[in-house]
Design a protein around this motif. Structure first.
Motif, mmCIF file in Angstrom:
data_model
loop_
_atom_site.group_PDB
_atom_site.id
_atom_site.type_symbol
_atom_site.label_atom_id
_atom_site.label_comp_id
_atom_site.label_asym_id
_atom_site.label_seq_id
_atom_site.Cartn_x
_atom_site.Cartn_y
_atom_site.Cartn_z
ATOM 1 N N THR B 2 0.626 -1.297 -0.276
ATOM 2 C CA THR B 2 0.126 0.284 0.031
ATOM 3 C C THR B 2 0.771 1.325 0.060
ATOM 4 O O THR B 2 1.895 1.534 0.571
ATOM 5 N N THR B 3 0.575 2.002 -0.945
ATOM 6 C CA THR B 3 1.406 2.842 -0.834
ATOM 7 C C THR B 3 0.715 4.236 -0.223
ATOM 8 O O THR B 3 -0.249 5.057 -0.838
ATOM 9 N N ILE B 4 0.806 5.076 0.664
ATOM 10 C CA ILE B 4 0.742 7.001 1.506
ATOM 11 C C ILE B 4 1.211 7.843 0.008
ATOM 12 O O ILE B 4 2.043 8.148 -0.990
ATOM 13 N N THR B 5 -0.827 8.623 0.098
ATOM 14 C CA THR B 5 -0.083 9.211 -1.425
ATOM 15 C C THR B 5 -0.318 11.264 -0.799
ATOM 16 O O THR B 5 -0.265 11.555 -1.475
ATOM 17 N N GLY B 6 -1.463 10.567 0.538
ATOM 18 C CA GLY B 6 -1.541 11.865 1.091
ATOM 19 C C GLY B 6 -2.424 12.315 1.107
ATOM 20 O O GLY B 6 -3.016 13.588 0.336
ATOM 21 N N ASP B 7 -3.308 11.945 0.266
ATOM 22 C CA ASP B 7 -5.335 11.443 -0.052
ATOM 23 C C ASP B 7 -6.088 11.904 1.351
ATOM 24 O O ASP B 7 -5.590 11.000 2.297
ATOM 25 N N MET B 8 -7.301 12.345 0.674
ATOM 26 C CA MET B 8 -8.270 11.808 1.869
ATOM 27 C C MET B 8 -8.833 10.813 0.812
ATOM 28 O O MET B 8 -9.044 10.574 -0.156
ATOM 29 N N LEU B 9 -10.083 10.052 2.028
ATOM 30 C CA LEU B 9 -10.779 8.916 1.898
ATOM 31 C C LEU B 9 -11.870 9.149 1.362
ATOM 32 O O LEU B 9 -12.623 9.160 2.860
ATOM 33 N N ILE B 10 -12.878 9.485 0.395
ATOM 34 C CA ILE B 10 -13.625 9.930 0.421
ATOM 35 C C ILE B 10 -15.230 8.478 0.461
ATOM 36 O O ILE B 10 -15.045 8.221 -1.385
ATOM 37 N N GLY B 11 -15.899 7.702 1.284
ATOM 38 C CA GLY B 11 -16.718 7.013 0.037
ATOM 39 C C GLY B 11 -15.019 6.195 -0.930
ATOM 40 O O GLY B 11 -13.965 5.728 0.002
ATOM 41 N N THR B 13 -14.058 7.119 -2.553
ATOM 42 C CA THR B 13 -12.820 7.475 -4.112
ATOM 43 C C THR B 13 -12.015 7.809 -3.123
ATOM 44 O O THR B 13 -11.849 7.827 -1.663
ATOM 45 N N THR B 14 -10.686 8.229 -3.630
ATOM 46 C CA THR B 14 -9.510 9.422 -3.256
ATOM 47 C C THR B 14 -10.089 10.620 -3.930
ATOM 48 O O THR B 14 -10.061 10.625 -4.704
ATOM 49 N N VAL B 15 -9.037 11.706 -2.410
ATOM 50 C CA VAL B 15 -9.474 12.983 -2.516
ATOM 51 C C VAL B 15 -8.756 13.711 -2.344
ATOM 52 O O VAL B 15 -8.413 13.743 -1.209
ATOM 53 N N ARG B 16 -7.779 14.898 -3.112
ATOM 54 C CA ARG B 16 -6.463 15.746 -2.574
ATOM 55 C C ARG B 16 -7.313 16.683 -2.220
ATOM 56 O O ARG B 16 -7.904 17.255 -2.836
ATOM 57 N N GLY B 17 -6.915 16.649 -0.999
ATOM 58 C CA GLY B 17 -7.541 18.130 -0.676
ATOM 59 C C GLY B 17 -6.531 19.479 -0.825
ATOM 60 O O GLY B 17 -5.392 19.255 -1.117
ATOM 61 N N SER B 18 -6.954 20.596 -1.251
ATOM 62 C CA SER B 18 -6.146 21.673 -1.795
ATOM 63 C C SER B 18 -6.224 23.011 -0.582
ATOM 64 O O SER B 18 -5.780 23.764 -1.042
ATOM 65 N N LYS B 202 -10.949 -0.830 1.529
ATOM 66 C CA LYS B 202 -10.789 -1.384 0.554
ATOM 67 C C LYS B 202 -11.436 -3.082 1.125
ATOM 68 O O LYS B 202 -12.542 -3.590 0.337
ATOM 69 N N ALA B 203 -11.733 -2.958 2.688
ATOM 70 C CA ALA B 203 -12.297 -3.699 2.977
ATOM 71 C C ALA B 203 -14.586 -4.021 2.470
ATOM 72 O O ALA B 203 -15.084 -4.610 2.122
ATOM 73 N N ALA B 204 -14.649 -2.075 2.871
ATOM 74 C CA ALA B 204 -16.317 -2.066 2.133
ATOM 75 C C ALA B 204 -16.744 -2.362 1.125
ATOM 76 O O ALA B 204 -17.140 -2.425 1.058
ATOM 77 N N ILE B 205 -15.498 -2.078 0.291
ATOM 78 C CA ILE B 205 -15.848 -2.372 -1.258
ATOM 79 C C ILE B 205 -16.258 -3.654 -1.604
ATOM 80 O O ILE B 205 -16.963 -4.177 -1.829
ATOM 81 N N ALA B 206 -14.606 -4.211 -0.807
ATOM 82 C CA ALA B 206 -14.601 -5.968 -0.988
ATOM 83 C C ALA B 206 -16.150 -6.685 -0.457
ATOM 84 O O ALA B 206 -16.346 -6.767 -0.819
ATOM 85 N N CYS B 207 -16.632 -6.431 0.324
ATOM 86 C CA CYS B 207 -17.821 -6.910 1.892
ATOM 87 C C CYS B 207 -19.214 -6.152 0.924
ATOM 88 O O CYS B 207 -20.146 -6.035 1.497
ATOM 89 N N ASP B 208 -19.256 -5.302 -0.578
ATOM 90 C CA ASP B 208 -20.329 -4.806 -0.985
ATOM 91 C C ASP B 208 -20.928 -4.147 -0.060
ATOM 92 O O ASP B 208 -22.236 -3.831 -0.722
ATOM 93 N N MET B 209 -20.197 -2.949 0.674
ATOM 94 C CA MET B 209 -21.148 -2.164 2.161
ATOM 95 C C MET B 209 -21.507 -1.197 1.255
ATOM 96 O O MET B 209 -21.055 -0.312 0.589
ATOM 97 N N PRO B 210 -22.529 0.111 1.496
ATOM 98 C CA PRO B 210 -23.158 1.247 0.570
ATOM 99 C C PRO B 210 -21.466 2.049 0.607
ATOM 100 O O PRO B 210 -20.794 2.706 1.759
ATOM 101 N N GLU B 211 -21.523 3.016 -0.204
ATOM 102 C CA GLU B 211 -20.317 3.786 -0.036
ATOM 103 C C GLU B 211 -20.907 5.445 1.107
ATOM 104 O O GLU B 211 -22.145 4.907 0.912
ATOM 105 N N GLY B 212 -19.694 5.417 1.491
ATOM 106 C CA GLY B 212 -19.983 6.199 2.677
ATOM 107 C C GLY B 212 -20.199 6.113 3.822
ATOM 108 O O GLY B 212 -20.344 6.374 5.167
#
Lengths: 526, 526
Positions: B2-11, B13-18, B202-212
């Motif tokens: 796993t690489t650290i990118t410095g992004d936020m994780l929103i649902g 997706t990854t979102v870059r804070g500005s 990753k776990a949320a996506i793999a387990c098909d949990m609702p986004e958010g």
């Protein structure tokens, strides 16, 4: 016969307040009743709270049997007051005798339910984790129980001078939990408060409870209540009343050097959703049931149905006709206090004057000076969604019908309403699918969801939730009615590696009290 | 890897804070670590909270099995990060690798315990009152269950970058209860937070949990945290950290149009009472155990023993000698962040300069720029009782011995201390009577009372209470560690006369889930 003296009850003594003079008032006429009450101030609050603090460690460690017997003795002493209590409560509140007799039964029944609960002991939440000395690192022996939080301040409600007042649900559940109580007499029923307070005082003395387990203070204005909530010995507050009053106590409690929880049951308009199949099949019956619920007790219930939501249809037009018919026949009734009557008139006038709101029915005109005339109004969902003031509780027999264009607008109204004590669904089987979707919303909004009934009538039982999200209450995690109300006044403590000699009986090896206990994650009472 | 990118994780997706640029810092050197983090603001908080609100109804009604599997998948994904996680956490926190490996085990163990709890279902608190149609008035059918309160904001702790942070106890218990979580990355371990956040994503996506169901936001200053607590979708807050930080969130939460509960675990000095027989019999062992507990993890535990109370005696003099010897041998250690180190030095200097306080032992002098040197001070009970500032937590390996003239003064000190996470008694059988009296006081003061141990080491189990009266926490009715932590994120709902078709499985006739249920006051799972 118990005589009303107008004194405060501090521990085992009576104390005459000298800060102010308060007068009890006849609800029907506004006339003063003798004797006058001496209002106290910070000195008496200090006395009562100091005694409560001194009593706390002794009282919370009384045996379950002793505490249960105390609660039962209070019930017996209340019954022993006899007709004097009912007559005085009727005079002060304007409530009918039969209603007050029923309310007395509810009050004593509530005390006896909490006595049963105390004996049953599930509230202790006894939880044991066995030591694992060979684990790396070793696991210690850990045992948890719930104990009382400390002395509790109780502010009774105007609308239940017995069941939600001096010996009402807050007092019963706090005493059951092991918390001394300092109650403040409600200015709307000062004499009733003293009579009931004397019953508790007698029971405390007869049961040899520590002095300070109960006190009753009387005072003018908000100062005495603020002093009570500010006293460092007080560790929680039970309140039933207006939103303004509840929020004021919440602010005081939060600003203390040690903030404390406030359980304020404040306001609710109790939305009722009429689904199409039910409306078509039995709109007339629903209309009559609704108006009966709305006008019962002159609408002075926290669970009064103040909001009705339906999709426009011919069946809704018939429902409206039936509502108009039913409400027109309803007599006016005396309200609890002149102040409540004034607030009701103001609220009804505001509704009548609100843009986009029209009247669809009025009860028989008022006769006495403090009588309330029932009133039903109508608006559209569009107006309701943009008018936050239409969600404000009008305490009394007034309700608002919100007419929606379609299902989507009905769901929008459901999402829009603020926290409620109750939400009601009128449904027939053909409505189940739509009701299921609405139920997901209503669960988030209310403490109790009812089907095919009316929200007035709050059972004192195990499954009751008389609570709900803000602003219905200040703490949606609790209930002020029913067995779970005891949980408000408890907190968990874990004991690590205590020798048997120092453990409470509820946690000792061998389960000497025969309680339900959770041992290493398994529930049992072996 | 796993690489650290410095992004936020929103649902999903990854979102870059500005809004700002944040830098992770090496605890030992103060040097910056690449990559930089993009700090977000209200926009991203809004996005995360809106997604959480949208996910809520779906997520809270996932089956117990689905939710348990999700929690277990998070544990597995955290393990799958491997050494990268431990190395990054060590770099950012200065904590040793072995400690972090242990903490990872605690974190995944905690997630799996909550998975077990979700399946077990006692948290539902299923309660049924049978209808009594022939009673006057008839009793309706009433069924109660607990449901999730809504999306929860989680603020992790600096001192447990894994177990009390992004996937720590607050997140695990909130997700278990059915609450979506929006976590704020702690500035002291930004990279660790992202790694763990990605595991949950990753776990949320793999387990098909609702986004958010989960988001992780990053931000500079207090604004992003305030925006998070102010968002109307957020219904509760979990926080572990400083008193100032916790109280700021409490104020924000209380000032919302809809106030919400804040579970803030804030500060504790964890008094330890040395009783005479124990002190005489094994004062040297207690002294060495105390100094080991005090300096473990450079004293950076909420349960660090910062206060020791004993009656003056020759045995106490020997204890003090042993303390001086033991602490003198203790090496200095790197603190979690430069800011924490600075606050520690400030606190120690204040203690050293306080009137009536003297030093009785210091650890080995600091070596690195952010190393803390252990320090033990002494004062009299008389000084302590009149110096409120001596009760302020000095986060790190510093402690204060309070010498009492007699038993009465020791009890006065016990009454004087404010709310604590823990209180400890060192006792031998000859001390039991005196300890019993003290226990009544300590129960009122602390969430956990220990005998003959040291308060550091908090078991994740059923009976644990990591809580306690204010200012240890903002809500003494709860625990932030152990199985009961789930109760913070639940509220009761009562269902009256619901048809079987609309009832949740937990409440249906026939008990299809095989839960423990309370039926008419009787517990069972028939």
């Amino acid at each position: 016969m118990t005589t009303i003296t107008g004194d405060m009850l501090i521990g085992r003594t009576t104390v005459r307040g000298s800060t102010a003079t308060l007068r009890a008032i006849q609800a029907a006429t506004g006339e003063e009743i003798d004797p006058p009450f001496g209002g106290g101030g910070e000195t008496e609050v200090q006395q009562a709270c100091d005694l409560a603090a001194q009593a706390f460690d002794t009282y919370r460690e009384t045996t379950p049997e002793a505490r249960a017997a105390f609660l039962e003795a209070i019930a017996t002493e209340i019954e022993a007051i006899g007709d004097t209590l009912i007559e005085r409560a009727a005079l002060e509140s304007g409530l009918p005798t039969a209603r007050l007799q029923g309310e007395r039964g509810r009050t004593t029944g509530q005390l006896r339910l909490f006595a049963k609960l105390v004996r049953d002991g599930r509230w202790v939440n006894a939880t044991l984790d066995t030591a694992l000395p060979d684990r790396a690192p070793p696991r210690p022996d850990m045992r948890m129980r719930k104990i009382a939080v400390g002395p509790v301040a109780v502010f009774g409600a105007s609308n239940f001078p017995l069941a939600f007042s001096v010996a009402g649900g807050d007092t019963a559940s706090a005493l059951a939990a092991g918390c001394p109580v300092v109650a403040k007499a409600h200015p709307g029923h000062l004499g009733t408060s003293e009579l009931v307070g004397r019953a508790i005082q007698k029971a405390a003395i007869a049961c040899d409870m520590p002095e300070g387990v109960f006190s009753l203070v009387v005072g003018a204005g908000i100062e005495i209540g603020q002093a009570l909530v500010n006293h460092p010995a007080i560790k929680a507050v039970g309140f039933t009343g207006s939103r303004a009053g509840g929020l004021a106590l919440c602010r005081t409690a939060a600003a203390r050097p040690e903030p404390i929880p406030v359980y304020a049951e404040m306001s609710s308009i109790n939305p009722m959703f009429l689904m199409p199949a039910a409306l078509t099949a039995r709109g007339g019956d629903i209309a009559r049931g609704f108006i009966d619920s709305l006008t019962m007790g002159v609408g002075q219930f926290c669970t009064n149905p103040g909001l009705v939501i339906a999709v426009d249809s011919p069946a809704l037009a018939q429902f409206k006709t039936a509502v108009t018919e039913a409400v027109t026949a309803k007599a006016a009734g005396t309200m609890l206090t002149p102040g409540i009557h004034q607030a009701y008139r103001h609220g009804v006038n505001e509704l009548a004057a609100a843009s986009g709101v029209s009247q669809i029915g009025m009860g028989v005109a008022a006769n006495g000076p403090h009588d309330a005339q029932a009133a039903v109004f109508e608006t559209t969902a569009a107006t309701f969604l943009k008018s936050p003031q239409l969600q404000e509780e009008v305490f009394g027999p007034a309700s608002l019908l919100v007419v929606c264009a379609d299902d989507a607008e009905m769901r929008a109204v459901a999402e829009h309403v603020s926290g409620q004590l109750t939400a009601t669904l009128q449904i027939d089987p053909a409505d189940y699918a739509a009701a299921g979707a609405l139920l997901r919303v209503l669960e988030r909004k209310a403490g109790r969801v009812l089907v095919n009934g009316f929200p007035t009538g709050v059972e004192v039982s195990y499954a009751m939730v008389h609570g709900g999200p803000f602003p219905a209450t200040s703490d949606s995690r609790t209930t002020s009615v029913g067995a779970s109300a005891i949980e408000r006044y408890l907190r968990p403590v874990c004991y690590q590696n205590l020798p048997q000699e120092l453990l409470d009986a509820s946690l000792k090896d061998g389960n000497p009290l025969g309680l339900w206990r959770l041992v290493d994650g398994e529930l049992g009472r072996a």
